[in-house]
Design a protein around this motif. Structure first.
Motif, short mmCIF file in Angstrom:
data_model
loop_
_atom_site.label_atom_id
_atom_site.label_comp_id
_atom_site.label_asym_id
_atom_site.label_seq_id
_atom_site.Cartn_x
_atom_site.Cartn_y
_atom_site.Cartn_z
N GLU A 141 0.84 -1.20 0.00
CA GLU A 141 0.00 0.00 0.00
C GLU A 141 0.88 1.26 0.00
O GLU A 141 0.55 2.25 -0.65
CB GLU A 141 -0.91 -0.03 1.23
N LEU A 142 1.99 1.20 0.72
CA LEU A 142 2.86 2.38 0.83
C LEU A 142 3.80 2.55 -0.37
O LEU A 142 4.20 3.66 -0.69
CB LEU A 142 3.69 2.31 2.12
N VAL A 143 4.16 1.46 -1.01
CA VAL A 143 5.13 1.55 -2.11
C VAL A 143 4.44 1.76 -3.46
O VAL A 143 4.99 2.46 -4.32
CB VAL A 143 6.04 0.30 -2.14
N ALA A 144 3.26 1.22 -3.63
CA ALA A 144 2.58 1.37 -4.93
C ALA A 144 2.42 2.84 -5.35
O ALA A 144 2.70 3.18 -6.51
CB ALA A 144 1.23 0.64 -4.92
N PRO A 145 2.02 3.73 -4.44
CA PRO A 145 1.91 5.14 -4.87
C PRO A 145 3.25 5.76 -5.25
O PRO A 145 3.28 6.70 -6.05
CB PRO A 145 1.33 5.85 -3.64
N ILE A 146 4.32 5.24 -4.70
CA ILE A 146 5.64 5.81 -5.04
C ILE A 146 5.90 5.63 -6.53
O ILE A 146 6.38 6.54 -7.20
CB ILE A 146 6.76 5.17 -4.18
N ALA A 147 5.56 4.45 -7.05
CA ALA A 147 5.75 4.21 -8.48
C ALA A 147 4.94 5.20 -9.30
O ALA A 147 5.41 5.72 -10.32
CB ALA A 147 5.35 2.78 -8.83
N VAL A 148 3.74 5.47 -8.84
CA VAL A 148 2.87 6.43 -9.54
C VAL A 148 3.50 7.83 -9.50
O VAL A 148 3.52 8.55 -10.50
CB VAL A 148 1.47 6.45 -8.91
N ALA A 182 -2.30 5.48 2.32
CA ALA A 182 -1.01 5.90 1.76
C ALA A 182 -1.16 7.19 0.97
O ALA A 182 -0.50 8.20 1.27
CB ALA A 182 -0.43 4.79 0.89
N GLU A 183 -2.02 7.17 -0.03
CA GLU A 183 -2.20 8.39 -0.84
C GLU A 183 -3.27 9.27 -0.20
O GLU A 183 -4.35 8.78 0.15
CB GLU A 183 -2.59 8.01 -2.27
N GLY A 184 -2.93 10.52 -0.04
CA GLY A 184 -3.86 11.43 0.61
C GLY A 184 -3.78 11.41 2.13
O GLY A 184 -4.52 12.10 2.81
N GLY A 185 -2.87 10.59 2.64
CA GLY A 185 -2.69 10.52 4.08
C GLY A 185 -1.21 10.61 4.42
O GLY A 185 -0.74 11.55 5.04
N ILE A 215 4.46 10.45 10.61
CA ILE A 215 3.36 10.58 11.59
C ILE A 215 2.05 10.09 10.96
O ILE A 215 1.26 9.41 11.60
CB ILE A 215 3.26 12.03 12.11
N GLY A 216 1.86 10.40 9.68
CA GLY A 216 0.69 9.87 8.98
C GLY A 216 0.68 8.35 8.98
O GLY A 216 -0.37 7.72 9.15
N ASN A 217 1.84 7.78 8.82
CA ASN A 217 1.94 6.31 8.82
C ASN A 217 1.71 5.73 10.21
O ASN A 217 1.07 4.69 10.36
CB ASN A 217 3.30 5.89 8.26
N TYR A 231 1.19 10.30 1.88
CA TYR A 231 1.65 11.13 0.77
C TYR A 231 0.51 12.05 0.36
O TYR A 231 -0.66 11.68 0.45
CB TYR A 231 2.03 10.29 -0.46
N MET A 232 0.86 13.22 -0.14
CA MET A 232 -0.16 14.16 -0.61
C MET A 232 -0.04 14.33 -2.12
O MET A 232 0.07 15.45 -2.63
CB MET A 232 -0.01 15.50 0.11
N GLY A 233 0.00 13.22 -2.81
CA GLY A 233 0.11 13.26 -4.26
C GLY A 233 1.55 13.28 -4.72
O GLY A 233 2.49 13.20 -3.91
N ALA A 234 1.73 13.38 -6.02
CA ALA A 234 3.07 13.33 -6.61
C ALA A 234 3.82 14.64 -6.46
O ALA A 234 5.03 14.71 -6.68
CB ALA A 234 2.98 12.97 -8.09
N PHE A 235 3.10 15.69 -6.07
CA PHE A 235 3.70 17.02 -5.91
C PHE A 235 3.16 17.66 -4.65
O PHE A 235 1.97 17.56 -4.37
CB PHE A 235 3.37 17.90 -7.12
N GLU A 236 4.03 18.30 -3.91
CA GLU A 236 3.56 19.04 -2.74
C GLU A 236 2.85 20.31 -3.21
O GLU A 236 3.17 20.86 -4.27
CB GLU A 236 4.74 19.42 -1.82
N THR A 237 1.91 20.76 -2.40
CA THR A 237 1.11 21.94 -2.76
C THR A 237 1.40 23.09 -1.80
O THR A 237 1.32 22.92 -0.59
CB THR A 237 -0.40 21.59 -2.65
N PRO A 238 1.74 24.25 -2.35
CA PRO A 238 2.03 25.40 -1.48
C PRO A 238 0.75 26.04 -0.94
O PRO A 238 -0.32 25.91 -1.54
CB PRO A 238 2.74 26.37 -2.43
#
Lengths: 226, 207
Positions: free
Chosen positions: A101-108, B171-174, B163-165, B176-183
């Motif tokens: 779950e944690l690594v899959a988004p990294i690839a994206v 994972a996504e949206g928690g 801390i989110g973990n 990580y906040m997407g592929a790019f950080e937002t200012p």
């Protein structure tokens, strides 16, 4: 150690990156030439730079001759490599549960970084460095610990590579995009460190490694050499 | 083709094709607003206020005995990082011959009632910090200050993710906040921090 960079070469120093053309390789290495790859700075020497001041000096020192385009191509090459690396690792099917779950988004994310850098270079009327061929040491994707352990070190390199260019980028829009990517790489590095039992917070500042250090480490995996 | 902070801040035309800006994913520093900051000192004092807030938050939270084991170690390291950020920013401001802002008077309310509320509040602070630094970075003209601010920004992103973990966020949206950080612009950052500033029971952050 004030930062997350391991003194050992990535991928055991084996070549994993093979440019399809000499032009692309030279394009990638142009920045290396201007900052003098191989002339100094054994990676082990990094560990003695304990202070943020020392790190900052190192990151912002040296030649300023790498243009924004050189820097974008440098970032693109590293992102190509990261993207390919995670695609292969995920395809190996060795992760499950929260790891997956944690690594899959990294690839994206890495794929999105490649696309963004490609689009940026093209928008500027430049020809992006072409995607190299990659080869990895046997066993890199053989089990969870090897894959994630390599990924962790790889991410720390990526973080330091971006931070090493912060003070060198002239165009503030390019800087903004690079910064927004770099923050995500920091998240990756921290999570992979957590997953592999390493330190997610290796210091109070990200460590800026100059191109020369990154490329020297990467040199081992650029097939055909510099 | 250097684009100065001043031209950015004033919304002046930038010397690159518009399509670049579009392809830059909406992550431009222009997420910050024109006139958000007067100069580098202004940015540094803004960052210092946020770091004071964070450092005091962890001083109190880590002292509340809510965490154990590796989790306690992680948060202890986070607090130590924030202390270094406070110290470094103050030092830089003083070195530049300017006056650092006074530490704010803070009140974290019920944040230290449980492990969850401590970590949830920490999670908010860290993600806010990431967005604040990214929103302010485009106003920094001095490259060595930019280098340091970027170095702090990345560490805040590490804190936010871990801390989110720990909170088992998606994972996504928690984490990580997407592929790019937002200012975030200054006004929004300050609005988010306001509930923790002032009030009858507030305590001056340690400096």
């Amino acid at each position: 150690m004030p930062h997350g960079i391991s003194p050992e070469p990535l991928f055991g120093g084996q070549p994993v990156l093979d440019f399809k053309s000499g032009v692309s390789r030279r394009s990638f290495l142009r920045g290396a030439a201007v900052v003098g790859v191989g002339s100094s700075l054994a990676l082990g020497g990094l560990t003695s730079l304990a202070s943020p001041a020392g790190a900052a000096t190192m990151g912002s020192g040296g030649s300023d001759d790498a243009s924004d385009i050189d820097i974008l191509n440098y970032a693109l090459t590293l992102e190509y490599l990261e993207s390919d690396f995670y695609d292969r690792g995920l395809a190996a099917g060795i992760l499950s549960g929260r790891d997956l779950e944690l690594v899959a988004p990294i690839a994206v994310h890495e794929a999105a970084h490649v696309e963004a850098l490609l689009a940026t270079l093209q928008s500027l009327g430049e020809t992006p460095v072409s995607k190299p061929n990659f080869q990895y040491p046997d066993g890199t994707f053989g089990d969870r610990d090897t894959f994630l352990g390599t990924a962790q070190r790889f991410e720390e390199f990526g973080v330091s590579a971006y931070h090493g260019q912060v003070a060198k980028v002239d165009n503030y829009d390019i800087l903004a995009a690079a910064a927004s990517i770099a923050g995500v790489e920091s998240r990756h590095a921290a999570i992979l460190s957590q997953l592999t039992g390493r330190r997610p917070f290796p210091g109070p500042f990200e460590y800026p490694a100059p191109m020369s250090v990154i490329l020297q480490a990467a040199g081992g995996f650029i097939a055909g050499g510099a | 083709m250097a684009i100065t902070r001043r031209s950015l801040a004033k919304g002046a035309a930038v010397a690159i094709p518009a399509v670049v800006a579009v392809n830059m994913l909406g992550t431009k520093f222009l997420g910050a607003q024109s006139g958000d900051f007067e100069d580098d000192i202004d940015v540094l004092n803004y960052a210092l206020t946020l770091e004071y807030l964070e450092a005091e938050f962890y001083r109190q939270g880590n002292g509340a005995g809510l965490l154990e084991g590796l989790e306690a170690e992680y948060l202890s390291q986070v607090g130590a990082d924030e202390n270094v950020h406070v110290y470094s920013l103050k030092s830089v401001i003083q070195t530049l011959g300017a006056d650092p802002v006074d530490p704010p008077c803070v009140d974290f309310g019920p944040a230290f009632g449980s492990r969850e509320s401590f970590l949830e509040t920490a999670y908010v602070f860290e993600n806010l910090g990431v967005q604040a630094y990214l929103g302010a970075a485009g106003f920094i003209t001095d490259k060595s200050i930019l280098q340091a601010a970027a170095g702090i920004y990345g560490v805040e992103a590490r804190h936010a993710a871990v801390i989110g973990n720990l909170l088992d966020k998606p994972a996504e949206g928690g984490v990580y906040m997407g592929a790019f950080e937002t200012p975030l612009p200054r006004s929004e950052v300050l609005a988010a921090a306001t509930p923790f500033l002032g009030g009858d029971n507030c305590k001056i952050a340690l400096s």
